[in-house]
Scaffold this active site. Structure first.
Site, PDB file in Angstrom:
ATOM      1  CE1 TYR A   9     -56.159  93.119  15.007  1.00 26.99           C
ATOM      2  CE2 TYR A   9     -55.662  93.831  17.210  1.00 26.99           C
ATOM      3  CZ  TYR A   9     -55.240  93.585  15.851  1.00 26.99           C
ATOM      4  OH  TYR A   9     -54.054  94.345  15.553  1.00 26.99           O
ATOM      5  CD  GLU A  37     -50.635 100.213   8.948  1.00 27.71           C
ATOM      6  OE1 GLU A  37     -51.222 100.946   9.749  1.00 27.71           O
ATOM      7  OE2 GLU A  37     -50.750  99.560   8.346  1.00 27.71           O
ATOM      8  CG  LEU A  76     -55.967  99.860  11.383  1.00 27.32           C
ATOM      9  CD1 LEU A  76     -56.989  98.870  10.664  1.00 27.32           C
ATOM     10  CD2 LEU A  76     -55.495  99.290  12.832  1.00 27.32           C
TER      11      LEU A  76
HETATM   12  N1  PLP Z   1     -51.692 100.316  12.329  1.00 30.56           N
HETATM   13  C1  PLP Z   1     -51.569  98.894  12.616  1.00 30.56           C
HETATM   14  C2  PLP Z   1     -51.134  98.060  11.591  1.00 30.56           C
HETATM   15  C3  PLP Z   1     -52.217  98.639  13.894  1.00 30.56           C
HETATM   16  O1  PLP Z   1     -52.203  97.197  13.915  1.00 30.56           O
HETATM   17  C4  PLP Z   1     -52.571  99.468  14.782  1.00 30.56           C
HETATM   18  C5  PLP Z   1     -53.353  99.047  16.194  1.00 30.56           C
HETATM   19  O2  PLP Z   1     -53.111  98.226  16.270  1.00 30.56           O
HETATM   20  C6  PLP Z   1     -52.623 101.031  14.210  1.00 30.56           C
HETATM   21  C7  PLP Z   1     -52.145 101.185  13.088  1.00 30.56           C
HETATM   22  C8  PLP Z   1     -53.138 102.014  15.238  1.00 30.56           C
HETATM   23  O3  PLP Z   1     -54.650 102.131  15.358  1.00 30.56           O
HETATM   24  P1  PLP Z   1     -55.093 102.485  16.742  1.00 30.56           P
HETATM   25  O4  PLP Z   1     -54.705 103.919  16.777  1.00 30.56           O
HETATM   26  O5  PLP Z   1     -56.528 102.442  16.244  1.00 30.56           O
HETATM   27  O6  PLP Z   1     -54.918 101.487  17.931  1.00 30.56           O
END
Ligand code: PLP
Length: 284
Positions: A31, A180, A204
């Site tokens: 997603y 994270e 991520l």
């Molecule tokens: N880490 C995790 C586990 C996430 O689910 C998300 C976003 O949903 C992020 C980091 C942050 O990513 P982004 O800045 O692309 O939203």
């Protein structure tokens, strides 16, 4: 509201997905969430690129070109009258017609679903003025957190543990180091230096992270991509998280220890301002 299912824009109540869809049975899907400010998509190119990578890592076909994805997102924003909010996009491995662990043959088309969430005043969130409290929980997720899959049960449990503790989110800890947040990347600040975990399969690769680090470097802030512990974080000058929906959100308390006297700090505040200003300019 109007949702998108496999090429059709339909009222939510009329949308149908098979019970045999592998997204439903096996969390076999990926997603993206893209923010909308003033009716425009924030950092859409970044989300498209990561979507393509997530799909490719799972040997799934990308059903659309970037231009097609953009057109579908814009149509969803228009049909749902979104001024500020989010577009959620999900691609699953589709419906093979039965339950089987092996992937189906390539003639099974992926299932594509989009919906929107309206969040008036998203960028002026009152939480950004008071900051978040976070607790720590062990990180027991799988080893490919760089793929944005819909397997979100453990992050949901972390969010619930945070709520029950009167906090806003949980930072996950593995081998003594913060990986994270449940749905965001984590940072600490020491003086003029921003410290955040380096990219790997452990986290991520946040689209907001990439943009914020770029803006921080442009603003002459020092960046150190390395692991940090909860103990180091509790002694830091400031902390914050980033995500596509929370942008830059200050963190004022970690496991009960207040940072910066429990007040939102100047570095996180400045980065949030720069991020919103620059991303609004570049929105499409
Ligand atoms: N880490 C995790 C586990 C996430 O689910 C998300 C976003 O949903 C992020 C980091 C942050 O990513 P982004 O800045 O692309 O939203």
């Amino acid at each position: 509201r109007t949702v998108y299912v496999n090429g059709d824009y339909v009222p939510e109540a009329e949308a149908k997905i098979s019970v045999f869809d592998r997204g439903f049975l096996m969390a076999d899907g990926v997603y993206e969430v893209t923010s909308v400010l003033d009716g425009k998509l924030i950092d859409f190119g970044g989300h498209c690129k990561r979507l393509a990578r997530s799909l490719s890592e799972l040997a799934m076909q990308n059903p659309h070109s970037d231009e097609e994805w953009l057109a579908i997102h814009r149509e969803m924003v228009a049909r749902n009258d979104i001024v500020d909010g989010m577009v959620y996009l999900q691609v699953t491995r589709g419906n093979p017609g039965d339950r089987d662990f092996a992937y189906p043959a390539n003639d099974v088309a992926p299932t594509v679903v989009l919906f929107t969430q309206s969040k008036p005043g998203l960028a002026e969130s009152p939480a950004a003025k008071t900051g978040w409290k976070v607790i720590s929980v062990p990180d027991i997720r799988w080893g490919r957190r760089d793929i944005k899959t819909v397997q979100l049960l453990y992050p949901s449990m972390g969010k619930m543990a945070a709520k029950q503790a009167g906090a806003d989110d949980a930072w996950m800890v593995e081998d003594g180091f913060v990986t994270e947040g449940t749905s965001n990347n984590a940072y600490i600040v020491k003086g003029n230096k921003i410290i955040t975990r380096a990219l790997s399969n452990d986290i991520l690769h946040g689209i907001t992270r990439a943009a914020v680090l770029r803006f921080a470097a442009e603003a002459q802030m020092e960046i150190e991509e390395r692991n940090f512990t909860i103990d180091e974080a509790q002694k830091a000058d400031e902390a914050f998280i980033t995500s596509a929906s929370a942008f830059v959100m200050p963190v004022v308390e970690i496991d009960g220890a207040a940072l910066n006297g429990g007040k939102v700090g100047p570095v996180a505040t400045r980065l949030r301002e720069i991020y919103l200003e620059e991303m609004r300019k570049a929105a499409i």
